[in-house]
Enzyme design. Structure first.
Site, PDB file in Angstrom:
ATOM      1  N   TRP A  29       5.379  -1.810  -5.438  1.00  0.00           N
ATOM      2  CA  TRP A  29       4.426  -0.928  -6.108  1.00  0.00           C
ATOM      3  C   TRP A  29       4.007  -1.508  -7.474  1.00  0.00           C
ATOM      4  O   TRP A  29       4.822  -2.065  -8.187  1.00  0.00           O
ATOM      5  CB  TRP A  29       5.067   0.456  -6.305  1.00  0.00           C
ATOM      6  CG  TRP A  29       4.106   1.464  -6.839  1.00  0.00           C
ATOM      7  CD1 TRP A  29       3.291   2.275  -6.123  1.00  0.00           C
ATOM      8  CD2 TRP A  29       3.843   1.757  -8.222  1.00  0.00           C
ATOM      9  NE1 TRP A  29       2.528   3.046  -6.958  1.00  0.00           N
ATOM     10  CE2 TRP A  29       2.847   2.755  -8.264  1.00  0.00           C
ATOM     11  CE3 TRP A  29       4.321   1.266  -9.427  1.00  0.00           C
ATOM     12  CZ2 TRP A  29       2.344   3.279  -9.456  1.00  0.00           C
ATOM     13  CZ3 TRP A  29       3.822   1.776 -10.620  1.00  0.00           C
ATOM     14  CH2 TRP A  29       2.846   2.780 -10.616  1.00  0.00           C
ATOM     15  N   MET A  44       0.855  -1.190   0.000  1.00  0.00           N
ATOM     16  CA  MET A  44       0.000   0.000   0.000  1.00  0.00           C
ATOM     17  C   MET A  44       0.890   1.239   0.000  1.00  0.00           C
ATOM     18  O   MET A  44       1.993   1.223   0.530  1.00  0.00           O
ATOM     19  CB  MET A  44      -0.953   0.035   1.198  1.00  0.00           C
ATOM     20  CG  MET A  44      -0.295   0.206   2.543  1.00  0.00           C
ATOM     21  SD  MET A  44      -1.498   0.517   3.859  1.00  0.00           S
ATOM     22  CE  MET A  44      -2.068   2.157   3.406  1.00  0.00           C
ATOM     23  N   ASN A  45       0.379   2.323  -0.624  1.00  0.00           N
ATOM     24  CA  ASN A  45       1.044   3.612  -0.420  1.00  0.00           C
ATOM     25  C   ASN A  45       0.028   4.671  -0.007  1.00  0.00           C
ATOM     26  O   ASN A  45      -0.605   4.496   1.050  1.00  0.00           O
ATOM     27  CB  ASN A  45       2.002   4.001  -1.555  1.00  0.00           C
ATOM     28  CG  ASN A  45       1.489   3.946  -2.963  1.00  0.00           C
ATOM     29  OD1 ASN A  45       1.376   2.879  -3.535  1.00  0.00           O
ATOM     30  ND2 ASN A  45       1.199   5.071  -3.559  1.00  0.00           N
ATOM     31  N   ASP A  46      -0.156   5.723  -0.749  1.00  0.00           N
ATOM     32  CA  ASP A  46      -0.884   6.900  -0.252  1.00  0.00           C
ATOM     33  C   ASP A  46      -2.275   6.600   0.335  1.00  0.00           C
ATOM     34  O   ASP A  46      -3.030   5.837  -0.259  1.00  0.00           O
ATOM     35  CB  ASP A  46      -1.165   7.882  -1.393  1.00  0.00           C
ATOM     36  CG  ASP A  46       0.015   8.127  -2.294  1.00  0.00           C
ATOM     37  OD1 ASP A  46       1.105   7.623  -2.017  1.00  0.00           O
ATOM     38  OD2 ASP A  46      -0.185   8.827  -3.296  1.00  0.00           O
ATOM     39  N   ARG A 103      -1.764  15.180 -11.661  1.00  0.00           N
ATOM     40  CA  ARG A 103      -2.497  14.146 -10.911  1.00  0.00           C
ATOM     41  C   ARG A 103      -2.888  14.567  -9.495  1.00  0.00           C
ATOM     42  O   ARG A 103      -2.574  15.640  -9.027  1.00  0.00           O
ATOM     43  CB  ARG A 103      -1.701  12.851 -10.861  1.00  0.00           C
ATOM     44  CG  ARG A 103      -0.312  12.930 -10.259  1.00  0.00           C
ATOM     45  CD  ARG A 103       0.281  11.518 -10.248  1.00  0.00           C
ATOM     46  NE  ARG A 103       1.615  11.476  -9.709  1.00  0.00           N
ATOM     47  CZ  ARG A 103       2.716  11.541 -10.437  1.00  0.00           C
ATOM     48  NH1 ARG A 103       2.649  11.683 -11.742  1.00  0.00           N
ATOM     49  NH2 ARG A 103       3.903  11.480  -9.853  1.00  0.00           N
ATOM     50  N   ASP A 104      -3.581  13.621  -8.848  1.00  0.00           N
ATOM     51  CA  ASP A 104      -3.946  13.669  -7.431  1.00  0.00           C
ATOM     52  C   ASP A 104      -4.961  14.762  -7.106  1.00  0.00           C
ATOM     53  O   ASP A 104      -4.705  15.666  -6.287  1.00  0.00           O
ATOM     54  CB  ASP A 104      -2.692  13.812  -6.546  1.00  0.00           C
ATOM     55  CG  ASP A 104      -1.641  12.751  -6.860  1.00  0.00           C
ATOM     56  OD1 ASP A 104      -2.032  11.679  -7.367  1.00  0.00           O
ATOM     57  OD2 ASP A 104      -0.453  12.989  -6.618  1.00  0.00           O
ATOM     58  N   PHE A 122      -4.833   5.985  -9.725  1.00  0.00           N
ATOM     59  CA  PHE A 122      -3.893   6.727  -8.871  1.00  0.00           C
ATOM     60  C   PHE A 122      -4.648   7.493  -7.777  1.00  0.00           C
ATOM     61  O   PHE A 122      -5.864   7.410  -7.652  1.00  0.00           O
ATOM     62  CB  PHE A 122      -3.063   7.685  -9.737  1.00  0.00           C
ATOM     63  CG  PHE A 122      -1.756   7.098 -10.229  1.00  0.00           C
ATOM     64  CD1 PHE A 122      -1.531   5.733 -10.255  1.00  0.00           C
ATOM     65  CD2 PHE A 122      -0.738   7.937 -10.680  1.00  0.00           C
ATOM     66  CE1 PHE A 122      -0.315   5.204 -10.712  1.00  0.00           C
ATOM     67  CE2 PHE A 122       0.474   7.426 -11.141  1.00  0.00           C
ATOM     68  CZ  PHE A 122       0.687   6.062 -11.158  1.00  0.00           C
ATOM     69  N   ILE A 173       4.676  18.757  -8.215  1.00  0.00           N
ATOM     70  CA  ILE A 173       4.099  18.577  -6.878  1.00  0.00           C
ATOM     71  C   ILE A 173       3.170  17.385  -6.934  1.00  0.00           C
ATOM     72  O   ILE A 173       2.424  17.212  -7.902  1.00  0.00           O
ATOM     73  CB  ILE A 173       3.345  19.868  -6.469  1.00  0.00           C
ATOM     74  CG1 ILE A 173       4.348  20.899  -5.932  1.00  0.00           C
ATOM     75  CG2 ILE A 173       2.237  19.592  -5.452  1.00  0.00           C
ATOM     76  CD1 ILE A 173       3.742  22.252  -5.609  1.00  0.00           C
TER      77      ILE A 173
HETATM   78  C1  FRU Z   1       2.469   9.696  -4.395  1.00  0.00           C
HETATM   79  C2  FRU Z   1       2.053   9.163  -5.743  1.00  0.00           C
HETATM   80  C3  FRU Z   1       0.943   9.974  -6.356  1.00  0.00           C
HETATM   81  C4  FRU Z   1       0.311   8.979  -7.291  1.00  0.00           C
HETATM   82  C5  FRU Z   1       0.406   7.700  -6.502  1.00  0.00           C
HETATM   83  C6  FRU Z   1       0.601   6.451  -7.331  1.00  0.00           C
HETATM   84  O1  FRU Z   1       3.100   8.724  -3.600  1.00  0.00           O
HETATM   85  O2  FRU Z   1       3.172   9.107  -6.637  1.00  0.00           O
HETATM   86  O3  FRU Z   1       1.366  11.150  -7.005  1.00  0.00           O
HETATM   87  O4  FRU Z   1      -1.022   9.309  -7.577  1.00  0.00           O
HETATM   88  O5  FRU Z   1       1.523   7.843  -5.635  1.00  0.00           O
HETATM   89  O6  FRU Z   1       0.584   5.294  -6.538  1.00  0.00           O
END
Ligand code: FRU
Length: 492
Positions: A99, A73-75, A197-198, A134, A252
């Site tokens: 990842w 897992m990440n964000d 993104r994001d 994402f 960013i």
């Molecule tokens: C941050 C990031 C985001 C992206 C996601 C992909 O850690 O790189 O910018 O949406 O992780 O997993």
């Protein structure tokens, strides 16, 4: 390959058109985008379940930091409060402990501490050419209906911002929205940007806005878009909300913005850290008055205003390799502004429900080291007057949180030394959590916070120390903690 590197290679390939073909764009594509949902989620869930025994057997895995049932897992993504539940989503690779294959995992909690894992919420619509779901956020449209916005990464195309809607009141099953892509570069005045993104949404002055991260002319920035209808299906570009002041920040990631009192706090993720900018929002621009690093040792934050009026943040704790799992979230923490306008970050009070036994330590003189606890799930709340000591703090085997009162410098193993502001006073106030291999330090009433990691076999007992002179323990509480509950019965 590291996670960051994979991301940029994929996006790079897409940008120069080398990755495969096949895409689902424009209106009326709902069926196309949702056709493979149940099959893809079932396949992913089976893969995660197969990894659960290995993840659960690992003594390194934190016990009360939020983590996935297994795998990478990440964000954190899209926290939302609904019907008495905090929902959290997260970047999830069901197919491995590295990842890849980004999905949105999902869990809910009544108390921010104990969680029910829920079915995977968002999957890449492979049959429509989408490869990754994402990061993004949740919001409510003009009728109060929850909606997710996230970045869709697909073969041979630029990133797009897509929306998804829940099919049920419990927010369990989600569908990609009929209007996807909700935002697309080159359409409705939306310019072409790097690493676009994001999405994160906010409301101000009766209008709904969305911000994204990215880069323009080699400089990281946060871009602002305004909803043109209450259903949040139409968007227009309003310009750059914030340009990063440093020339070495090309883009960013994960911007979050929220109001505290009469100020706005903008969090941006760059160079492996979350940076905070606090200031005023005027004319679609953030005029920053102060700048800081928010909790070094974490990345890609998410913010939510809860029903008690608190502003809560989570972020991703990035780790080295583990078998069958990787990554967790920071402890839910509450952001506030101190009287000097700088940010404070304190652990959510609900974490106190994890306390098991209290170890009594009497106030008084401290010289040399004093053992104050044993175990790998501990909480320490200390107020230490350094007196004549040159260094005071805590030690667990190989890890130290030490404070030099002459320079006001806090030094935590694995983190950059940080100077505590004068406004935090003469005493060292420490609030520390040890969760097996993850250590969270809140110093100076949350003026400086850090998350660090320590090998489990290097833990040792917990000691308090004063070097070079006699210090005074003004107050000290040490607790052994219980693991949080992570209920898997709804993960199917
Ligand atoms: C941050 C990031 C985001 C992206 C996601 C992909 O850690 O790189 O910018 O949406 O992780 O997993």
């Amino acid at each position: 390959m590291t996670k960051g590197r994979i991301t940029s290679v994929l996006i790079g390939l897409a940008a120069i058109g080398l990755a495969g073909a096949g895409q689902g764009q424009g209106m009326g594509q709902t069926e196309h985008l949702n056709r493979d949902r149940d099959e893809e989620i079932a396949r992913a869930t089976t893969a995660v379940k197969a990894a659960i025994p290995a993840a659960e057997a690992d003594p390194d895995r934190p016990a009360f930091h939020f983590h996935a049932p297994a795998q990478w897992m990440n964000d954190p993504n899209g926290p939302i409060y609904a019907d008495g539940w905090f929902h959290i989503f997260y970047q999830f690779n069901p197919y491995g402990d590295q990842w890849g294959h980004m999905h949105w995992g999902h869990a809910r909690s009544r108390d921010l501490v104990n969680w029910e894992h829920l079915p995977i919420a968002l999957w890449p619509s492979l049959s429509a050419g989408e490869n990754h779901v994402f990061s993004g956020s949740s919001f409510r449209d003009g009728k109060g209906r929850p909606v997710i916005f996230y970045t869709s990464i697909g073969d041979g195309r630029d990133p797009e911002q897509w929306a998804a809607q829940p099919e049920d009141g419990d927010l369990i099953r989600w569908r990609k929205a009929p209007g996807d892509p909700a935002l697309k570069m080159g359409v409705d005045g939306i310019p072409h940007l790097a690493e676009w993104r994001d999405p994160f949404l906010l409301a101000d002055g009766g209008k709904t806005y969305l911000v994204t991260g990215g880069g323009e002319n080699g400089r990281g920035a946060v871009f602002l878009y305004e909803a043109t209808d209450p259903e949040l299906t139409g968007w227009k570009y309003d310009g750059v909300l914030f340009r990063h002041p440093d020339a070495d920040v090309p883009n960013i990631e994960c911007p979050n913005i929220a109001k505290i009192g009469d100020r706005w706090v903008l969090l941006v993720s760059v160079h492996g850290r979350v940076e905070s900018f606090v200031g005023r929002l005027e004319g679609g621009k953030l005029h920053a008055e102060s700048r800081g690093v928010l909790n070094e040792g974490s990345y890609a934050s998410q913010l939510i205003h809860d029903p008690h009026g608190r502003l809560i943040d989570w972020a991703w704790v990035q780790m080295s390799n583990h078998h069958g799992w990787n990554g967790c979230l920071t402890l839910p923490s509450v952001l506030s502004l101190a009287s000097d306008g700088t940010l404070r970050r304190q652990p959510a009070r609900e974490l106190q429900t994890l306390r098991d036994h209290k170890i009594e330590v009497k106030p008084g003189a401290l010289a040399g080291t004093e053992k104050i606890g044993e175990g790998d799930l501990l909480e320490v709340v200390a107020d230490l007057d350094p007196g004549q000591a040159s260094s005071v703090g805590l030690k667990w085997g190989a890890a130290t949180v030490g404070y030099d009162p002459r320079t006001r410098t806090l030094s935590t193993t694995g983190r950059e030394p940080v100077v505590l502001p004068e406004s935090t006073g003469k005493d060292l106030k420490l609030h520390v959590f040890l969760d097996r291999t993850v250590v969270d330090v809140y110093a100076g009433d949350g003026a400086v916070t850090q998350t660090t990691q320590i090998a489990h076999d290097k833990l040792g007992g917990l000691e308090l120390f004063a070097e070079g002179g006699i210090a005074t323990i003004r107050s000290l509480s040490v607790y052994t903690l219980k693991p949080a509950r992570f209920d898997l019965s709804h993960f199917r």
